[in-house]
Design a protein around this motif. Structure first.
Motif, PDB file in Angstrom:
ATOM      1  N   ASN A  28      47.895  61.136  42.675  1.00  0.00           N
ATOM      2  CA  ASN A  28      46.895  62.204  42.677  1.00  0.00           C
ATOM      3  C   ASN A  28      46.709  62.857  44.047  1.00  0.00           C
ATOM      4  OD1 ASN A  28      46.220  61.977  39.935  1.00  0.00           O
ATOM      5  ND2 ASN A  28      44.811  60.285  40.353  1.00  0.00           N
ATOM      6  N   LYS A  33      41.570  67.011  51.153  1.00  0.00           N
ATOM      7  CA  LYS A  33      40.670  67.917  51.860  1.00  0.00           C
ATOM      8  C   LYS A  33      40.698  67.643  53.359  1.00  0.00           C
ATOM      9  CE  LYS A  33      35.851  69.369  52.071  1.00  0.00           C
ATOM     10  NZ  LYS A  33      34.480  69.114  51.576  1.00  0.00           N
ATOM     11  N   THR A  45      37.694  64.457  48.752  1.00  0.00           N
ATOM     12  CA  THR A  45      38.332  65.209  47.668  1.00  0.00           C
ATOM     13  C   THR A  45      39.841  65.223  47.855  1.00  0.00           C
ATOM     14  OG1 THR A  45      36.384  66.641  47.547  1.00  0.00           O
ATOM     15  CG2 THR A  45      38.368  67.394  46.425  1.00  0.00           C
ATOM     16  N   TYR A  46      40.555  65.002  46.769  1.00  0.00           N
ATOM     17  CA  TYR A  46      42.017  65.081  46.788  1.00  0.00           C
ATOM     18  C   TYR A  46      42.497  65.534  45.413  1.00  0.00           C
ATOM     19  CZ  TYR A  46      41.248  60.347  44.985  1.00  0.00           C
ATOM     20  OH  TYR A  46      40.787  59.256  44.280  1.00  0.00           O
ATOM     21  N   LYS A  47      43.694  66.121  45.391  1.00  0.00           N
ATOM     22  CA  LYS A  47      44.187  66.763  44.176  1.00  0.00           C
ATOM     23  C   LYS A  47      45.635  66.383  43.932  1.00  0.00           C
ATOM     24  CE  LYS A  47      41.171  70.648  45.263  1.00  0.00           C
ATOM     25  NZ  LYS A  47      40.186  70.301  44.226  1.00  0.00           N
ATOM     26  N   GLN A  51      45.463  65.610  38.006  1.00  0.00           N
ATOM     27  CA  GLN A  51      44.031  65.363  38.127  1.00  0.00           C
ATOM     28  C   GLN A  51      43.519  65.870  39.461  1.00  0.00           C
ATOM     29  OE1 GLN A  51      43.649  61.084  37.581  1.00  0.00           O
ATOM     30  NE2 GLN A  51      43.074  61.319  35.429  1.00  0.00           N
ATOM     31  N   ASP A  52      42.259  66.286  39.470  1.00  0.00           N
ATOM     32  CA  ASP A  52      41.497  66.551  40.690  1.00  0.00           C
ATOM     33  C   ASP A  52      40.436  65.456  40.808  1.00  0.00           C
ATOM     34  OD1 ASP A  52      43.006  68.770  41.076  1.00  0.00           O
ATOM     35  OD2 ASP A  52      41.466  70.211  40.477  1.00  0.00           O
ATOM     36  N   CYS A  53      40.369  64.801  41.959  1.00  0.00           N
ATOM     37  CA  CYS A  53      39.505  63.628  42.101  1.00  0.00           C
ATOM     38  C   CYS A  53      38.569  63.784  43.291  1.00  0.00           C
ATOM     39  CB  CYS A  53      40.337  62.357  42.275  1.00  0.00           C
ATOM     40  SG  CYS A  53      41.429  61.999  40.880  1.00  0.00           S
ATOM     41  N   GLU A  54      37.431  63.102  43.190  1.00  0.00           N
ATOM     42  CA  GLU A  54      36.453  62.988  44.272  1.00  0.00           C
ATOM     43  C   GLU A  54      36.035  61.528  44.388  1.00  0.00           C
ATOM     44  OE1 GLU A  54      33.202  65.560  43.513  1.00  0.00           O
ATOM     45  OE2 GLU A  54      34.196  67.354  44.305  1.00  0.00           O
ATOM     46  N   CYS A  63      37.490  61.695  38.401  1.00  0.00           N
ATOM     47  CA  CYS A  63      38.655  62.570  38.302  1.00  0.00           C
ATOM     48  C   CYS A  63      38.501  63.515  37.114  1.00  0.00           C
ATOM     49  CB  CYS A  63      39.937  61.746  38.135  1.00  0.00           C
ATOM     50  SG  CYS A  63      40.352  60.724  39.579  1.00  0.00           S
ATOM     51  N   MET A 170      44.812  74.412  41.332  1.00  0.00           N
ATOM     52  CA  MET A 170      44.404  73.114  41.829  1.00  0.00           C
ATOM     53  C   MET A 170      42.904  73.043  42.071  1.00  0.00           C
ATOM     54  SD  MET A 170      47.418  72.026  44.446  1.00  0.00           S
ATOM     55  CE  MET A 170      46.988  73.292  45.614  1.00  0.00           C
ATOM     56  N   TYR A 185      42.656  72.379  52.589  1.00  0.00           N
ATOM     57  CA  TYR A 185      43.392  71.203  52.145  1.00  0.00           C
ATOM     58  C   TYR A 185      44.671  71.076  52.954  1.00  0.00           C
ATOM     59  CZ  TYR A 185      40.265  70.893  48.152  1.00  0.00           C
ATOM     60  OH  TYR A 185      39.152  70.750  47.364  1.00  0.00           O
TER      61      TYR A 185
END
Length: 254
Positions: A28, A33, A45-47, A51-54, A63, A170, A185
């Protein structure tokens, strides 16, 4: 170098490259960020491609799956497709490479067949490596473009945010960032895994292709053993007896 050494080296590198490509596709953290210049925040935060997740400082991760095909840009879908094609070709090449190993004996399989299978696996490894490197490079280019636009968000920031949010697919507008600007990012570890896996697959494909040439050369050599001519040896008594018989025969005719 012996064909067996080239084949074994290509197989091991192909296995490593395929595993790296699978891991990169499933990770993921394709983009994370950038916290430089940000106020201290409790959200990380990462993508990724799916999935986009925090993640909060307390360890709680949430996610959001990226389902569907119509909600994302063609570039983002191209990255997905390249990685999937690379994974499929790498796995198929690894399976074919197993059966093409010279150390693996199979009934009624000629060396020429193994050589062709080795070349096929090498071509698959090369294409898979190119797909992995291309997918990571396209995604990295989008990250660089988004980073530059967010750095200069004062110049048409609203338009850039809308373009990048829909262009990359994204979720660039998700989570904080620079005050009054876009969130920035940077490269995630999945990008480097994809690049390394693609490079390893390229090397594996080259080794398998070179082993094909060596196997063909060995197959062209004569397979029959050499025959050494040895003159018939006669003892001295046998020579004398043979000579005496010849003389007796001559006297009889006379």
């Amino acid at each position: 170098m012996a064909p067996s050494a080239l084949q074994n080296g290509g197989f091991i590198l192909g296995l490593i490259g395929a595993a790296a490509l699978i891991a990169a596709t499933a990770m993921n953290k394709w983009s994370v960020k950038d916290r430089q210049g940000d106020v201290v925040t409790s959200v990380y935060t990462y993508k990724g491609l799916w999935q986009d997740c925090e993640t909060t400082t307390s360890g709680f991760t949430e996610c959001r799956p990226l389902y569907g095909l119509l909600g994302f840009s063609g570039t983002f879908q191209a990255v997905r497709a390249l990685m999937i094609v690379g994974v499929v070709l790498a796995v198929l090449g690894t399976v074919i490479s197993v059966f093409s190993l010279s150390c693996l004996t199979m009934n009624k399989m000629e060396d020429t067949t193994k050589a062709k299978m080795s070349l096929t696996a090498g071509i698959m490894f090369i294409i898979a490596g190119v797909c992995g490197i291309a997918g990571g490079s396209i995604y990295a280019h989008q990250i660089v473009s988004s980073f530059m636009m967010s750095s200069y968000s004062n110049y048409g920031g609203g338009y850039e945010q809308g373009m990048m949010g829909g262009g990359m697919g994204m979720g660039m507008g998700m989570g904080g960032g620079m005050s009054g600007g876009l969130p920035r990012y940077t490269f995630g570890p999945a990008l480097f895994v994809a690049w390394i896996g693609g490079g390893v697959l390229l090397i594996a494909g080259i080794l398998k292709s070179v082993s094909f040439k060596e196997m063909v050369k060995d197959d062209e050599k004569p397979r029959y053993p050499g025959v050494v001519y040895k003159p018939q040896s006669h003892s001295q008594t046998e020579v004398i007896d043979h000579h005496m018989e010849q003389r007796k025969g001559e006297q009889k005719y006379v």
